[in-house]
Write an enzyme that holds these catalytic residues in place. Structure first.
Site, PDB file in Angstrom:
ATOM      1  N   GLU A  12      44.649  53.146  32.642  1.00  0.00           N
ATOM      2  CA  GLU A  12      45.090  53.183  34.258  1.00  0.00           C
ATOM      3  C   GLU A  12      43.951  53.094  35.238  1.00  0.00           C
ATOM      4  OE1 GLU A  12      49.321  54.912  34.073  1.00  0.00           O
ATOM      5  OE2 GLU A  12      47.832  55.916  34.514  1.00  0.00           O
ATOM      6  N   THR A  87      51.193  53.493  36.065  1.00  0.00           N
ATOM      7  CA  THR A  87      52.671  52.686  35.132  1.00  0.00           C
ATOM      8  C   THR A  87      53.242  53.880  35.553  1.00  0.00           C
ATOM      9  OG1 THR A  87      51.478  53.260  33.393  1.00  0.00           O
ATOM     10  CG2 THR A  87      51.279  50.734  34.632  1.00  0.00           C
ATOM     11  N   LYS A 170      60.365  55.879  36.514  1.00  0.00           N
ATOM     12  CA  LYS A 170      60.213  56.964  35.499  1.00  0.00           C
ATOM     13  C   LYS A 170      58.915  56.676  35.217  1.00  0.00           C
ATOM     14  CE  LYS A 170      61.484  58.722  31.152  1.00  0.00           C
ATOM     15  NZ  LYS A 170      59.823  58.878  30.760  1.00  0.00           N
ATOM     16  N   ASP A 171      58.564  58.020  35.736  1.00  0.00           N
ATOM     17  CA  ASP A 171      57.014  58.565  35.485  1.00  0.00           C
ATOM     18  C   ASP A 171      56.902  60.190  34.792  1.00  0.00           C
ATOM     19  OD1 ASP A 171      56.375  60.277  37.401  1.00  0.00           O
ATOM     20  OD2 ASP A 171      54.441  59.946  38.479  1.00  0.00           O
ATOM     21  N   MET A 172      55.013  60.604  34.782  1.00  0.00           N
ATOM     22  CA  MET A 172      55.249  61.481  34.104  1.00  0.00           C
ATOM     23  C   MET A 172      54.037  62.369  34.856  1.00  0.00           C
ATOM     24  SD  MET A 172      54.677  60.773  29.995  1.00  0.00           S
ATOM     25  CE  MET A 172      54.613  62.383  29.620  1.00  0.00           C
ATOM     26  N   GLU A 173      53.432  61.907  36.347  1.00  0.00           N
ATOM     27  CA  GLU A 173      53.219  63.150  37.129  1.00  0.00           C
ATOM     28  C   GLU A 173      53.701  63.037  38.827  1.00  0.00           C
ATOM     29  OE1 GLU A 173      52.042  60.581  35.393  1.00  0.00           O
ATOM     30  OE2 GLU A 173      51.066  61.785  34.269  1.00  0.00           O
ATOM     31  N   ASP A 196      58.155  48.261  31.140  1.00  0.00           N
ATOM     32  CA  ASP A 196      58.814  49.270  30.579  1.00  0.00           C
ATOM     33  C   ASP A 196      60.120  49.026  30.900  1.00  0.00           C
ATOM     34  OD1 ASP A 196      57.409  51.811  29.728  1.00  0.00           O
ATOM     35  OD2 ASP A 196      59.478  52.046  29.284  1.00  0.00           O
TER      36      ASP A 196
END
Lengths: 241, 241
Positions: A12, A87, A170-173, A196
């Site tokens: 990224e 992303t 929606k992300d992870m961080e 997505d």
């Protein structure tokens, strides 16, 4: 003006590292996996990625590495502003399309369920993000609510909570970085591009590489607009938010 | 010999703070919420708790604050050994009873589902904990596998993964602390006492305060046994695990 850019994965960050001619410098210490890239021209830019787990050849995605990375980078570089870019999954039913870039207004968690008084709200996060008017006005982006969790997938319990938050990305961080930025009273901007669709997974994999290319390209464009505002001194950051 | 004790909640730490006559000292900085308690007699003890979110009056339980706490404490105090102690849920069907104290052999996550090659294993953790023979031999405890996650409850997707790991205890910080300890190559010991049964929730609330009292009491007893081993110089810690 010093800008800290926090990114989870090297893939990224790579387009920015190249575009901004960032050079890798020594890490925080001999133990932590984060990698640091800098360019001290104006504006002074520091980009930190979370690094790679050598055992599994997997980048340190997720909230724990992001929180550690944010704390260490703020303590070392004392930035004026923090950007987290990356992303994300999007919710089509709440308006997201593949390739969209979102400026995050509020960051929740969907996987910290603690059904005790006080702890329930603590677990959900819901941190407000700095809406710097010059940035919001200059970007060609949508605005929306982010939800963060440590899983790439989304189980029914996660989807239910994300719906409650009205999350569109929606992300992870993200929430983890806003948490740390708030502790240090640093303004923080989150830009997330949709690769997505969480609610229409069957539409995701028809041409995933094209989606990723489109999302990354749009993200970089918007990021460069922000950078231009800083280069032209068009943004005054209030250091005591 | 310097011992670092990492504890999530003040209520979990309080009996040790009193027992060991620990005094609170200045925090890591003006921003981070962690609180530090010390006693420089032999053995030299530092206890760090994750602190309290003032907005919700909730202690900073969970993996992110635990990871930040571990990194900051290791960098500041360079301990010879790290102990993470606290209460946990137990699985009766895998042998746990209320009041049991477990010495953790391996620490997994159950809420980091990342179904991509390499990332799946990264997400699951599965870090091995140091089994110092003198400690394992001196304690009157069971040994077992821990699974960590950021929720107090357990959804079907969590239970499925915990069963796959054969986890007998469930907490909200352990794996995160082992992750950091491993990065810094520090030996780490996790002691978890069972206050409730994850798989038989109907047995939990009959007398919860008694359960908590029993679990805390048993945990402190075992911890003091470890401390005695250090005081009597009966443990040699290999600094380069």
């Amino acid at each position: 003006m010093k800008i800290l850019i926090l990114v989870a994965m090297y893939q990224e960050a790579k387009p920015l590292v190249n575009e901004l001619s960032l050079k890798e410098t020594e890490p925080f210490d001999d133990a932590l996996p984060m990698r640091i890239f800098i360019n001290h021209e104006k504006p002074d830019i520091v980009l930190v990625i979370s690094g790679t787990d050598p055992k599994h050849n997997a980048d340190y995605i997720g909230t724990q590495a992001a929180a550690v990375s944010a704390v260490m980078a703020i303590k070392k570089f004392n930035p004026d502003i923090i950007l987290n870019i990356g992303t994300a999954g999007g919710f089509k039913d709440r308006g997201a399309q593949i390739g969209d870039v979102y400026l995050v207004t509020q960051a929740f968690y969907h996987d910290r369920r603690i059904p005790l008084p006080g702890y329930d709200a603590y677990g959900m996060g819901g941190y407000h993000c700095e809406m710097i008017p010059e940035i919001a006005g200059a970007l060609n982006v949508k605005k929306g609510i982010l939800s963060t969790g440590d899983s790439l997938d989304a189980q029914p319990c996660d989807l239910e909570i994300m719906a409650k938050h009205n999350a569109v990305v929606k992300d992870m961080e993200g929430a983890s970085i806003v948490w740390v930025a708030n502790l240090y009273k640093k303004p923080v901007i989150l830009l997330k591009s949709v690769t997505d669709l969480v609610d229409y997974p069957e539409e995701n994999y028809q041409d995933f590489l094209n989606n990723l290319h489109l999302a990354s390209h749009n993200l970089k464009d918007q990021f460069l607009k922000i950078l231009q505002l800083f280069t032209e001194n068009k943004i005054v950051v209030n250091k005591t938010i």
